[in-house]
Scaffold this motif. Sequence first.
Motif, PDB file in Angstrom:
ATOM      1  N   SER A  13      18.655  -2.332  -6.252  1.00 52.83           N
ATOM      2  CA  SER A  13      17.882  -0.357  -6.635  1.00 52.83           C
ATOM      3  C   SER A  13      17.551   0.041  -6.312  1.00 52.83           C
ATOM      4  N   LEU A  14      17.039   1.344  -6.656  1.00 48.31           N
ATOM      5  CA  LEU A  14      17.402   3.288  -6.707  1.00 48.31           C
ATOM      6  C   LEU A  14      15.818   3.298  -7.490  1.00 48.31           C
ATOM      7  N   SER A  15      15.601   4.245  -6.470  1.00 47.76           N
ATOM      8  CA  SER A  15      14.657   5.704  -6.949  1.00 47.76           C
ATOM      9  C   SER A  15      15.286   7.081  -6.208  1.00 47.76           C
ATOM     10  N   LEU A  16      14.555   8.002  -7.125  1.00 47.73           N
ATOM     11  CA  LEU A  16      14.788   9.706  -6.865  1.00 47.73           C
ATOM     12  C   LEU A  16      13.364  10.044  -6.583  1.00 47.73           C
ATOM     13  N   ILE A  17      13.284  11.125  -5.951  1.00 48.59           N
ATOM     14  CA  ILE A  17      11.904  11.551  -6.059  1.00 48.59           C
ATOM     15  C   ILE A  17      12.284  13.610  -5.732  1.00 48.59           C
ATOM     16  N   GLN A  18      11.453  13.755  -6.449  1.00 47.17           N
ATOM     17  CA  GLN A  18      11.528  15.666  -6.699  1.00 47.17           C
ATOM     18  C   GLN A  18      10.217  15.772  -5.246  1.00 47.17           C
ATOM     19  N   PRO A  19      11.337  17.040  -4.838  1.00 47.02           N
ATOM     20  CA  PRO A  19      10.995  17.660  -3.850  1.00 47.02           C
ATOM     21  C   PRO A  19      10.153  19.086  -3.564  1.00 47.02           C
ATOM     22  N   ILE A  48      16.714  12.274  -3.517  1.00 50.66           N
ATOM     23  CA  ILE A  48      16.083  13.784  -4.289  1.00 50.66           C
ATOM     24  C   ILE A  48      16.326  13.602  -4.675  1.00 50.66           C
ATOM     25  N   ALA A  49      15.602  14.327  -5.786  1.00 50.39           N
ATOM     26  CA  ALA A  49      15.964  14.814  -6.771  1.00 50.39           C
ATOM     27  C   ALA A  49      15.952  16.058  -7.105  1.00 50.39           C
ATOM     28  N   ASP A  50      16.913  16.849  -6.401  1.00 53.35           N
ATOM     29  CA  ASP A  50      16.192  18.669  -6.598  1.00 53.35           C
ATOM     30  C   ASP A  50      16.781  19.357  -7.539  1.00 53.35           C
ATOM     31  N   LEU A  51      18.311  18.477  -8.513  1.00 57.38           N
ATOM     32  CA  LEU A  51      18.511  18.879  -9.474  1.00 57.38           C
ATOM     33  C   LEU A  51      17.355  18.767 -11.017  1.00 57.38           C
ATOM     34  N   HIS A  52      16.436  18.080 -10.444  1.00 56.24           N
ATOM     35  CA  HIS A  52      15.427  17.761 -10.863  1.00 56.24           C
ATOM     36  C   HIS A  52      14.717  19.037 -11.512  1.00 56.24           C
ATOM     37  N   SER A  53      14.520  19.494  -9.922  1.00 55.52           N
ATOM     38  CA  SER A  53      13.217  19.943  -9.360  1.00 55.52           C
ATOM     39  C   SER A  53      13.280  21.067 -10.308  1.00 55.52           C
ATOM     40  N   THR A 134      16.809  18.239 -21.565  1.00 55.76           N
ATOM     41  CA  THR A 134      17.654  17.395 -21.388  1.00 55.76           C
ATOM     42  C   THR A 134      17.094  16.837 -20.001  1.00 55.76           C
ATOM     43  N   TYR A 135      16.773  17.044 -19.633  1.00 54.94           N
ATOM     44  CA  TYR A 135      16.443  15.644 -17.631  1.00 54.94           C
ATOM     45  C   TYR A 135      16.075  14.459 -18.150  1.00 54.94           C
ATOM     46  N   PRO A 136      15.562  13.943 -19.376  1.00 59.26           N
ATOM     47  CA  PRO A 136      16.015  12.152 -19.251  1.00 59.26           C
ATOM     48  C   PRO A 136      18.157  11.366 -19.362  1.00 59.26           C
ATOM     49  N   LEU A 138      19.791  13.617 -17.622  1.00 61.31           N
ATOM     50  CA  LEU A 138      20.297  13.394 -15.772  1.00 61.31           C
ATOM     51  C   LEU A 138      19.325  12.754 -15.245  1.00 61.31           C
ATOM     52  N   MET A 139      18.280  11.898 -15.744  1.00 60.69           N
ATOM     53  CA  MET A 139      17.956  10.665 -14.935  1.00 60.69           C
ATOM     54  C   MET A 139      18.592   9.922 -15.674  1.00 60.69           C
ATOM     55  N   ALA A 140      18.794   9.627 -16.393  1.00 66.86           N
ATOM     56  CA  ALA A 140      19.774   8.404 -17.096  1.00 66.86           C
ATOM     57  C   ALA A 140      21.080   8.552 -16.221  1.00 66.86           C
ATOM     58  N   ALA A 141      21.556   9.873 -15.594  1.00 65.99           N
ATOM     59  CA  ALA A 141      23.047   9.426 -14.874  1.00 65.99           C
ATOM     60  C   ALA A 141      22.600   9.109 -13.718  1.00 65.99           C
ATOM     61  N   ASP A 142      21.818   9.080 -13.020  1.00 64.43           N
ATOM     62  CA  ASP A 142      21.283   9.200 -11.444  1.00 64.43           C
ATOM     63  C   ASP A 142      21.458   7.803 -11.648  1.00 64.43           C
ATOM     64  N   ILE A 143      20.285   6.806 -12.670  1.00 61.04           N
ATOM     65  CA  ILE A 143      20.801   5.435 -12.572  1.00 61.04           C
ATOM     66  C   ILE A 143      22.091   5.165 -13.350  1.00 61.04           C
ATOM     67  N   LEU A 144      22.570   5.050 -13.817  1.00 58.37           N
ATOM     68  CA  LEU A 144      23.156   4.776 -14.680  1.00 58.37           C
ATOM     69  C   LEU A 144      25.102   4.347 -13.389  1.00 58.37           C
ATOM     70  N   PRO A 152      12.378   1.349  -9.046  1.00 53.31           N
ATOM     71  CA  PRO A 152      10.815   1.374  -8.537  1.00 53.31           C
ATOM     72  C   PRO A 152      10.297   2.794  -9.379  1.00 53.31           C
ATOM     73  N   VAL A 153       9.078   2.728 -10.561  1.00 54.66           N
ATOM     74  CA  VAL A 153       8.736   3.768 -10.217  1.00 54.66           C
ATOM     75  C   VAL A 153       7.712   4.060 -11.191  1.00 54.66           C
ATOM     76  N   GLY A 154       6.515   5.019 -11.213  1.00 55.47           N
ATOM     77  CA  GLY A 154       5.211   4.965 -11.694  1.00 55.47           C
ATOM     78  C   GLY A 154       5.091   4.963 -12.717  1.00 55.47           C
ATOM     79  N   ASP A 156       4.199   6.581 -14.828  1.00 49.84           N
ATOM     80  CA  ASP A 156       4.389   8.049 -15.364  1.00 49.84           C
ATOM     81  C   ASP A 156       6.025   8.592 -16.276  1.00 49.84           C
ATOM     82  N   GLN A 157       6.706   7.488 -15.621  1.00 46.46           N
ATOM     83  CA  GLN A 157       8.549   8.007 -15.948  1.00 46.46           C
ATOM     84  C   GLN A 157       8.992   6.262 -16.598  1.00 46.46           C
ATOM     85  N   LYS A 158       8.269   5.496 -17.146  1.00 41.68           N
ATOM     86  CA  LYS A 158       8.312   4.666 -17.811  1.00 41.68           C
ATOM     87  C   LYS A 158       9.383   4.541 -19.146  1.00 41.68           C
TER      88      LYS A 158
END
Length: 354
Positions: A13-19, A48-53, A134-136, A138-144, A152-154, A156-158
């Motif tokens: 399982s993997l999850s990231l959260i923005q700081p 911690i998804a600092d690149l996303h932030s 292009t944020y998605p 990067l999020m795909a890369a995080d996961i894949l 596990p996400v809220g 809003d991230q579905k």
Amino acid sequence: MAEEIKKERKKRSLSLIQPTSVPTLGNYLGAMRGWKDFQDDFDTVFGIADLHSITVRQDPQKLRTQTTQLYALLMATGLDPDKSILFIQSHVPQHSQLAWILNCYTQFGELNRMTQFKDKSQQHADNVNAGLFTYPSLMAADILLYQADVVPVGVDQKQHLEITRDIAERFNGIYGNVFTIPEPYITKTAAKVMSLADPTRKMSKSDPNPKGTVYLTDEPNVIMKKFKSCVYILDPPETIIKKFKSAVTDSEAQVAYREGKDGINNLMTIYSCVTGKSYEQIESEFAGKGYGDFKTAVGEAVVAELEPVQKRYNEFMKDKAYLKEKWTQGADLAQRVSQRTLDKVMKKVGFVLK
Ligand code: AMP
Ligand code: TRP
């Protein structure tokens, strides 16, 4: 060896959260509190998804502080860097590398449909940058990169999870089985915590009304002046009690979960979430008692839940060398796992390997 095999078979399982902001009681009850339990059943990766932030302009010093605080807070909630990979995204260059490659397998039209992009480009109309678009990928890369099975996400991230699956399936369709297709895991117990000042709205750190939130980090005294409508994870106990005492309710003076009683419903949700009591049990516990008693009880229960977390957080924050050691360990592990996927991808795409 047997242990090794057993570990290999666990799903990841993997999850990231923005700081980017100060975590609230809503973040805690809705997401963070549940994460530690994944460590028993899954091979867990948290980051911690600092690149996303930086898709939204950040103050550098604040970003640094909030990233450090969030790392300490995640540890304080029970994430154990010796059980999980617990890392900071910008420490692992493989994320940016794979994100670029995935960008070339993601369509403009797909990205253009993302509701978060539409929302955020309205909120930050003066800075609709390419990263926000292009944020998605990067999020795909995080996961894949980690071949995660569940994320596990809220809710809003579905949509971002769906695009991740589409990108992975497209890539696999061209090159064979490179990526695991991840499943979203929308936490069943995710309590939706509402603002204490306006219980028809979600308790959110961007809430302009300072009375409704309980904060998890930052300098609580400064924050308290700004946001009383949120309860923050690191609000001092007396602040938490005060915020609950001034929570908006109704004029019925009856603790019961019913339509139209948004304030009481919210307090009952919170109380039930932290004590494990059912609504019926709560109703009988407070039958014949006033709202004052109930509000105090909810505040005290929240304090009892958060105090140990705050204590551990304060200890971790005192020892920056330890934090650094742990995130370095997390980065090393994350790089090792993610490089395996990146090598595979680079080979498939046709890049010459070193
Ligand atoms: P956000 O703070 O909106 O980036 O959300 C981070 C995580 O916390 C997501 O998984 C959200 O679903 C969860 N979360 C945020 N606010 C609340 C809330 N008021 N009640 C429950 N969960 C929340
Ligand atoms: N986009 C997520 C959010 O804003 C954070 C995030 C980044 C994430 N990468 C992820 C969540 C990978 C799950 C998996 O909340």
